[in-house]
Scaffold this active site. Sequence first.
Site, PDB file in Angstrom:
ATOM      1  N   LYS A  55     -93.231  20.963  30.572  1.00  0.00           N
ATOM      2  CA  LYS A  55     -92.402  22.081  31.034  1.00  0.00           C
ATOM      3  C   LYS A  55     -93.211  22.880  32.050  1.00  0.00           C
ATOM      4  O   LYS A  55     -94.322  23.326  31.754  1.00  0.00           O
ATOM      5  CB  LYS A  55     -92.037  22.968  29.842  1.00  0.00           C
ATOM      6  CG  LYS A  55     -91.452  24.341  30.183  1.00  0.00           C
ATOM      7  CD  LYS A  55     -90.003  24.257  30.550  1.00  0.00           C
ATOM      8  CE  LYS A  55     -89.396  25.642  30.774  1.00  0.00           C
ATOM      9  NZ  LYS A  55     -89.258  26.425  29.543  1.00  0.00           N
ATOM     10  N   SER A  57     -92.908  25.643  35.814  1.00  0.00           N
ATOM     11  CA  SER A  57     -92.076  26.520  36.632  1.00  0.00           C
ATOM     12  C   SER A  57     -91.412  25.705  37.733  1.00  0.00           C
ATOM     13  O   SER A  57     -92.049  24.839  38.342  1.00  0.00           O
ATOM     14  CB  SER A  57     -92.936  27.610  37.279  1.00  0.00           C
ATOM     15  OG  SER A  57     -93.600  28.387  36.325  1.00  0.00           O
ATOM     16  N   THR A 107     -92.279  30.791  39.008  1.00  0.00           N
ATOM     17  CA  THR A 107     -91.055  31.261  39.650  1.00  0.00           C
ATOM     18  C   THR A 107     -91.070  32.782  39.766  1.00  0.00           C
ATOM     19  O   THR A 107     -90.559  33.339  40.737  1.00  0.00           O
ATOM     20  CB  THR A 107     -89.826  30.793  38.854  1.00  0.00           C
ATOM     21  OG1 THR A 107     -89.807  29.357  38.829  1.00  0.00           O
ATOM     22  CG2 THR A 107     -88.533  31.301  39.477  1.00  0.00           C
ATOM     23  N   ALA A 108     -91.676  33.458  38.792  1.00  0.00           N
ATOM     24  CA  ALA A 108     -91.772  34.916  38.843  1.00  0.00           C
ATOM     25  C   ALA A 108     -92.502  35.369  40.101  1.00  0.00           C
ATOM     26  O   ALA A 108     -92.100  36.332  40.761  1.00  0.00           O
ATOM     27  CB  ALA A 108     -92.485  35.436  37.594  1.00  0.00           C
ATOM     28  N   HIS A 147     -90.307  36.178  30.014  1.00  0.00           N
ATOM     29  CA  HIS A 147     -90.076  35.836  28.613  1.00  0.00           C
ATOM     30  C   HIS A 147     -89.523  37.020  27.817  1.00  0.00           C
ATOM     31  O   HIS A 147     -88.730  37.807  28.327  1.00  0.00           O
ATOM     32  CB  HIS A 147     -91.354  35.287  27.968  1.00  0.00           C
ATOM     33  CG  HIS A 147     -91.924  34.092  28.654  1.00  0.00           C
ATOM     34  ND1 HIS A 147     -91.144  33.086  29.181  1.00  0.00           N
ATOM     35  CD2 HIS A 147     -93.207  33.719  28.904  1.00  0.00           C
ATOM     36  CE1 HIS A 147     -91.913  32.164  29.712  1.00  0.00           C
ATOM     37  NE2 HIS A 147     -93.168  32.525  29.563  1.00  0.00           N
TER      38      HIS A 147
END
Length: 258
Positions: A55, A57, A107-108, A147
């Site tokens: 997993k 981004s 992505t943030a 999150h």
Amino acid sequence: MTLTLCISPCPNDVYIFAGILLGKVTHLELTFETIFLDVQAANEAALTGQFDVIKISYAAYPALRETYDLLSSGGALGRGCGPLLLKNGAEAFDPNAEILAPGIQTTAHFLLDFWLKTTKSTKRFLPFDTLYEELRNVPGTQGVVIHEKRFTYETDGLTLIQDLGEHWENETGYAIPLGAILCRHALNLSDTIAALIRESLAWADTHRTEALALCRQHAQDLTDGVIEAHIGLYVNEYSQDLGKEGRAAVEFFFSQQV
């Protein structure tokens, strides 16, 4: 064959993979050895190709295309679920001051630059939990949280500067691509893994008590309410399959990266 699986300990990942992690969803020829990593640590691990299924981004994927397939299930994409730019204090945002971010490949971080309309701001990158503690304890600090912290920041006395996901949605009309599941090209197992993930999520939905108990084991500092809110926000129809709308959002997102 034993495959190495890397996901985060966040409730949405654990919930989606609960069927696999608990051995309720299996494959005759495959088993999984699971490692839990923070999102940026996983992004960096993917660059080395050390995990079979991982997993990451969405922002990290363009550099990984030659090694990994992007799966249509198991990821995090949606609306109203983006990262938040917060400040410790009531003062206005200072674009010239340092901004904490949860990882250069996240992505943030991309959405922060998308809002700022520049990549030249001063940033310091920290694991998301370390970042939040500094943001919470140091007056004047500015930072991007992800999150479950979007559910707790008001209680901790932090001020919202900008919902970066909301800005993305307003500017583009697309859902927010946050996290993606990858499978190593060379295995030629991407369709099989995607189907197992869908089956695992379906198992969690029909055995919610067991799935939530597993989530609590990996998120011991979170209340049941926060865990369920987290899952409700980040696990949705796109988690089963991106579909036409989700794929369009992902492709547009990639087109905006430079």
